[in-house]
Design a protein around this motif. Structure first.
Motif, short mmCIF file in Angstrom:
data_model
loop_
_atom_site.label_atom_id
_atom_site.label_comp_id
_atom_site.label_asym_id
_atom_site.label_seq_id
_atom_site.Cartn_x
_atom_site.Cartn_y
_atom_site.Cartn_z
N ALA A 21 49.54 75.02 59.17
CA ALA A 21 48.75 74.26 58.28
C ALA A 21 48.60 72.79 59.22
O ALA A 21 49.71 72.52 60.00
N PRO A 22 47.79 72.40 59.27
CA PRO A 22 47.65 71.00 59.88
C PRO A 22 48.54 69.97 59.50
O PRO A 22 48.66 69.91 58.04
N VAL A 23 49.10 69.09 60.28
CA VAL A 23 49.82 68.09 59.91
C VAL A 23 48.89 66.72 59.29
O VAL A 23 48.17 66.47 60.03
N VAL A 24 49.59 66.60 58.23
CA VAL A 24 48.82 65.45 57.45
C VAL A 24 49.78 64.21 57.41
O VAL A 24 50.79 64.41 56.84
N ALA A 25 49.32 63.06 58.03
CA ALA A 25 49.91 61.98 58.06
C ALA A 25 50.09 61.31 56.59
O ALA A 25 49.03 61.39 55.85
N VAL A 26 51.22 60.73 56.00
CA VAL A 26 51.34 60.02 54.99
C VAL A 26 50.85 58.49 55.24
O VAL A 26 50.96 58.09 56.28
N PRO A 27 49.98 58.24 54.13
CA PRO A 27 49.35 56.96 54.65
C PRO A 27 50.28 55.92 54.43
O PRO A 27 51.40 55.99 53.94
N VAL A 28 50.03 54.91 55.32
CA VAL A 28 50.91 53.74 55.29
C VAL A 28 51.08 53.19 54.06
O VAL A 28 49.92 52.52 53.55
N ALA A 29 52.09 52.98 53.55
CA ALA A 29 52.31 52.29 52.08
C ALA A 29 52.21 50.65 52.46
O ALA A 29 52.99 50.19 53.13
N THR A 30 51.46 50.02 51.39
CA THR A 30 51.48 48.65 51.47
C THR A 30 52.51 48.09 50.54
O THR A 30 52.48 48.72 49.37
N ASN A 31 52.77 47.00 50.55
CA ASN A 31 53.73 46.22 49.35
C ASN A 31 53.18 45.18 48.92
O ASN A 31 53.56 43.97 48.47
N VAL A 32 51.69 45.20 48.69
CA VAL A 32 50.93 44.17 48.19
C VAL A 32 51.25 44.10 46.77
O VAL A 32 51.27 45.29 46.09
N ARG A 33 51.54 43.07 46.36
CA ARG A 33 52.04 42.91 44.60
C ARG A 33 50.92 41.92 44.29
O ARG A 33 50.66 40.80 44.86
N GLY A 34 50.80 42.01 42.98
CA GLY A 34 49.84 41.33 42.37
C GLY A 34 50.30 40.61 41.22
O GLY A 34 51.20 41.42 40.32
N THR A 35 50.10 39.42 40.65
CA THR A 35 50.29 38.80 39.32
C THR A 35 49.46 37.49 38.89
O THR A 35 48.79 37.17 39.76
N THR A 36 49.67 37.30 37.86
CA THR A 36 49.01 36.10 37.35
C THR A 36 50.08 34.94 37.43
O THR A 36 51.16 35.13 37.02
N ILE A 37 49.65 33.61 38.04
CA ILE A 37 50.21 32.37 38.25
C ILE A 37 49.87 31.57 37.06
O ILE A 37 48.60 31.19 36.97
N VAL A 38 50.58 31.21 36.29
CA VAL A 38 50.41 30.00 35.19
C VAL A 38 51.06 28.76 35.86
O VAL A 38 52.24 28.43 36.18
N VAL A 39 50.02 27.64 36.33
CA VAL A 39 50.51 26.59 36.84
C VAL A 39 51.27 25.79 35.89
O VAL A 39 51.23 25.56 34.61
N ASP A 40 52.42 25.40 36.19
CA ASP A 40 53.50 24.40 35.43
C ASP A 40 54.34 25.01 34.76
O ASP A 40 54.92 24.85 33.68
N SER A 41 54.37 26.51 34.95
CA SER A 41 55.51 27.35 34.21
C SER A 41 56.68 27.13 34.79
O SER A 41 56.86 26.69 36.18
N LYS A 42 57.77 27.61 34.18
CA LYS A 42 58.85 27.24 34.78
C LYS A 42 59.44 28.47 35.40
O LYS A 42 60.86 28.43 35.77
N LYS A 43 58.63 29.47 35.17
CA LYS A 43 59.20 30.98 35.83
C LYS A 43 58.82 31.15 37.10
O LYS A 43 57.62 30.96 37.47
N PRO A 44 59.61 31.85 38.15
CA PRO A 44 59.04 32.27 39.47
C PRO A 44 57.86 33.06 39.01
O PRO A 44 57.78 33.93 37.92
N SER A 45 56.94 33.25 40.14
CA SER A 45 55.86 33.95 40.28
C SER A 45 56.02 35.22 40.50
O SER A 45 55.59 36.22 39.81
#
Length: 191
Positions: A62-86
């Motif tokens: 079987a042909p060797v299939v490369a695993v796609p490069v995983a990215t660590n892109v993370r997303g979230t909503t930033i609430v301005v002037d919130s006291k919590k880390p984003s």
């Protein structure tokens, strides 16, 4: 060595250079192809003759299939002037926390904190981020060095198992109550 001589003699004795089956001394079969390549042939049983005999069928790798490069892109909503880390990002034993953001002087300011969980001193950590409006419109895309030591000054390296305040990310964008952010660590240099 004898098996290679057997293969070579089978190739040389063939005048038409068509695919040929050769059985080695240990009983294994190989298929000699006319393009001067070969492959092992695995025995396979058919349903009609399953109990009485084996039929050799060429094994095609079987042909060797490369695993796609995983990215660590993370997303979230930033609430301005919130006291919590984003958001928290991790790569190669380095954690970057995007802190509680605030708007000041026409800029969205996101403080950062870096923790070195690895076994080597860190000299550079770069974060790429995209800032979007709440409706998904791209406002700014930027790569920022959130930790950078002074070249050849070991005292400025982020030592293993330590943490430090990173460089604040400043983005000149219109003020909104909240933003969408996508971020990833794109570079970690160690020494």
């Amino acid at each position: 060595m004898k098996s290679y001589l057997l293969i070579a003699s089978a190739l040389l004795s063939s005048s038409a250079f068509a695919d040929q089956m050769v059985t080695l001394q240990d009983g294994k079969q190989i298929l000699l192809k006319d393009d001067f390549t070969w492959q092992y042939v695995a025995p396979k049983q058919t349903e009609e003759v399953a109990a009485t005999s084996e039929i050799a069928v060429p094994v095609v790798a079987a042909p060797v299939v490369a695993v796609p490069v995983a990215t660590n892109v993370r997303g979230t909503t930033i609430v301005v002037d919130s006291k919590k880390p984003s958001l928290q990002l991790s790569q190669s034993g380095v954690d970057v926390v995007l802190g509680a953001s605030h708007y000041e002087g026409g800029e969205l300011i996101i403080p950062t904190a870096i923790t070195n969980q690895s076994t080597q001193a860190v000299i550079l950590v770069s974060v790429k981020l995209g800032l979007y409006s709440a409706s998904g419109e791209l406002l700014e895309e930027k790569t920022v060095a959130v930790w950078k030591s002074i070249k050849r000054m070991a005292d400025t390296y982020l030592r293993p198992k330590t943490d430090a305040e990173g460089t604040s990310i400043k983005l000149a964008v219109e003020q909104h109550p909240e933003y969408q952010i996508k971020a990833e660590i794109v570079e970690v240099l160690t020494r």
